[in-house]
Design a protein around this motif. Structure first.
Motif, PDB file in Angstrom:
ATOM      1  N   UNK A   1      -2.955  -5.772   5.380  1.00  0.00           N
ATOM      2  CA  UNK A   1      -1.782  -5.182   5.734  1.00  0.00           C
ATOM      3  C   UNK A   1      -1.653  -4.864   7.293  1.00  0.00           C
ATOM      4  N   UNK A   2      -0.794  -5.141   8.054  1.00  0.00           N
ATOM      5  CA  UNK A   2      -0.568  -4.993   9.436  1.00  0.00           C
ATOM      6  C   UNK A   2      -0.509  -3.694   9.939  1.00  0.00           C
ATOM      7  N   UNK A   3      -0.833  -3.127  11.195  1.00  0.00           N
ATOM      8  CA  UNK A   3      -1.004  -1.794  11.577  1.00  0.00           C
ATOM      9  C   UNK A   3       0.399  -1.204  11.558  1.00  0.00           C
ATOM     10  N   UNK A   4       1.477  -2.088  11.350  1.00  0.00           N
ATOM     11  CA  UNK A   4       2.943  -1.752  11.532  1.00  0.00           C
ATOM     12  C   UNK A   4       3.303  -1.537  10.087  1.00  0.00           C
TER      13      UNK A   4
ATOM     14  N   UNK B   1       0.777   2.938   8.438  1.00  0.00           N
ATOM     15  CA  UNK B   1       1.320   4.128   9.029  1.00  0.00           C
ATOM     16  C   UNK B   1       1.280   5.477   8.370  1.00  0.00           C
ATOM     17  N   UNK B   2       1.523   5.331   6.979  1.00  0.00           N
ATOM     18  CA  UNK B   2       1.217   6.497   6.239  1.00  0.00           C
ATOM     19  C   UNK B   2      -0.142   7.047   6.265  1.00  0.00           C
TER      20      UNK B   2
ATOM     21  N   UNK C   1       2.818  13.230  -0.674  1.00  0.00           N
ATOM     22  CA  UNK C   1       2.791  12.073   0.184  1.00  0.00           C
ATOM     23  C   UNK C   1       3.216  10.771  -0.842  1.00  0.00           C
ATOM     24  N   UNK C   2       4.461  10.951  -1.474  1.00  0.00           N
ATOM     25  CA  UNK C   2       4.874  10.172  -2.307  1.00  0.00           C
ATOM     26  C   UNK C   2       4.899   8.525  -1.884  1.00  0.00           C
ATOM     27  N   UNK C   3       5.391   8.225  -0.842  1.00  0.00           N
ATOM     28  CA  UNK C   3       5.448   6.929  -0.150  1.00  0.00           C
ATOM     29  C   UNK C   3       4.020   6.307  -0.182  1.00  0.00           C
ATOM     30  N   UNK C   4       3.089   7.108   0.363  1.00  0.00           N
ATOM     31  CA  UNK C   4       1.649   6.662   0.363  1.00  0.00           C
ATOM     32  C   UNK C   4       0.951   6.476  -0.828  1.00  0.00           C
TER      33      UNK C   4
ATOM     34  N   UNK D   1      -8.053  -2.400  14.650  1.00  0.00           N
ATOM     35  CA  UNK D   1      -6.747  -2.621  15.271  1.00  0.00           C
ATOM     36  C   UNK D   1      -5.628  -1.901  14.584  1.00  0.00           C
ATOM     37  N   UNK D   2      -6.128  -1.078  13.606  1.00  0.00           N
ATOM     38  CA  UNK D   2      -5.173  -0.280  12.655  1.00  0.00           C
ATOM     39  C   UNK D   2      -4.538  -0.978  11.340  1.00  0.00           C
TER      40      UNK D   2
END
Length: 418
Positions: free
Chosen positions: A70-73, A78-79, A163-166, A405-406
């Motif tokens: 999964x990309x850094x974006x 992000x979570x 942290x439901x989305x994570x 690179x995130x």
């Protein structure tokens, strides 16, 4: 063999899908055994499912080739970044290593609820009853490890970080990775079988199912990046092909179970078994190809179930976990029934005691017949090793590697160990 004398400090977060006070206070420093005990207590006493998230430097020996990137974006990356940025207790060596390993652990008591039984352990051929673990062979995470609880944002002592989305994205990604692992294993077996069978009809079934992968891969990437699925992806036709294969597998499984019920006792003459299930005495026979095609259809269907659940959850972002769980549970019931039926067939066959024919004309028994009897017995015994075991019996661990690179690589789920 040398012993590590410096204890590894591992930051630990307690995460929940809603505001919930943990009924026990986490110690300032915990051993793996103590952490395991606390997870069990939280699973029983907490009002809402409480997961834990650990962070440590990525072990050099960790193989990430079977993971999903999964990309850094992406929301998942992000979570993770947001969570670690809101605390000052992030492990310095982990933060500065360039690559960091995160492990989210879901308690056994709520694992089935969280995953809808989409997550199941993959049996290991290395040891009877064993399961694959993503961290086999890694160093520095055993008895010398010390877990240090941290808080994030406005969380206070005794309050789990919401942290439901994570949690949702981690579980969805882990389930997709596991299902893809199953698909790869099934397609490899099917390819070998069909090369020997030379049956166009079975080739068509295999190609139709494997052709669904690209649409599912694209839909997974889009959904987990919080995009919307369009008809141009071809997911609709892929779902139709998978559902058709599932229907064929259900019909075949029902026929096998019915045929096996007619066999009396565990001692069965080989001709009687062949009469009940045609081709079972041939290692390249149609029966084994049909069994592997059923496994492939189930693996692909598991990925589709996760996609549908995530899409459903994202329609109401204020209620991710409840919708996610409900959607998975509802759609997974029929799939679990098929999985259980196939497991029943495998277990029943693996326990049979094969015997030669004792008909009136069977005065002799050739060496070729002896070989066929022995080889068929071995193959049936091996079917018992393929029976899947639910991860609900153990904590579910989802490992994620955050790269320099995130970007994030999610590894196949495993049965968690302390």
């Amino acid at each position: 063999m040398t012993t590590e004398t410096t204890a590894e400090i591992i930051p630990l977060w307690t995460l929940s899908t809603a505001e919930v006070h943990t009924p026990v206070k986490l110690d300032e420093a915990m051993t793996p055994a103590r952490l395991s005990e606390l997870r069990s207590v939280l699973a029983v006493m907490a009002e809402s499912p409480v997961a834990t998230l650990e962070v440590r430097p990525k072990p050099e020996s960790l193989d990430t080739s079977g993971g999903m990137s999964f990309s850094s974006l992406s929301p998942l990356a992000q979570q993770l970044s947001t969570l670690t940025a809101t605390t000052s207790k992030v492990l310095p060596s982990a933060a500065g290593s360039g690559e960091t390993l995160y492990r989210m652990t879901v308690p056994a008591k709520v694992a089935a609820q969280v995953s809808g039984n989409v997550l199941r352990s993959m049996p290991s051929k290395a040891a009877a009853g064993g399961v694959h673990s993503a961290l086999l062979g890694s160093k520095g995470i055993a008895a010398q490890a010390t877990y240090v609880p941290v808080t994030a944002g406005a969380a206070t002592a005794g309050l789990a970080t919401v942290a439901a989305p994570l949690i949702m994205f981690s579980i969805a990604a882990g389930a997709s990775v596991y299902a893809e692992q199953q698909r790869r294993a099934a397609i490899e077996k099917i390819t070998v079988l069909l090369e020997k069978l030379h049956q166009d009809r079975l080739d068509d079934e295999r190609n139709s199912l494997d052709g669904c992968r690209n649409a599912i891969d694209k839909a997974t990437a889009i959904l987990l990046d919080k995009g919307k699925i369009s008809s141009s992806l071809g997911l609709g036709s892929a779902v139709h092909a998978i559902d058709t294969a599932i229907a064929a597998a259900e019909r075949r499984a029902k026929g096998w179970k019915k045929a096996l019920k007619k066999l009396r006792g565990d001692k069965v003459e080989l001709p009687a078994l062949v009469g009940a299930i045609n081709g079972i005495d041939d290692e390249d026979g149609e029966f084994y190809a049909h069994l592997e095609l059923a496994d492939l259809a189930i693996a692909l269907k598991r990925r589709v179930l996760v996609l549908q659940a995530v899409e459903h959850a994202q329609q109401d972002e204020g209620n991710e976990f409840e919708n996610f769980s409900a959607a998975l549970k509802l759609d997974a019931q029929n799939l679990e029934k098929l999985t259980d039926d196939l497991d029943d067939v495998r277990l029943r066959l693996s326990t049979l005691q094969l015997d030669r024919s004792h008909g009136i004309r069977d005065f002799t028994f050739s060496s070729a017949s002896v070989d066929k009897l022995l080889h068929t017995t071995q193959r049936l015994r091996a079917l018992g090793d393929q029976v899947s075991s639910s991860l609900g019996q153990a904590d579910v661990a989802i490992d994620m590697v955050k790269q320099a690179d995130g970007s994030v690589i999610v590894l196949p789920p495993s049965a968690a160990t302390a």
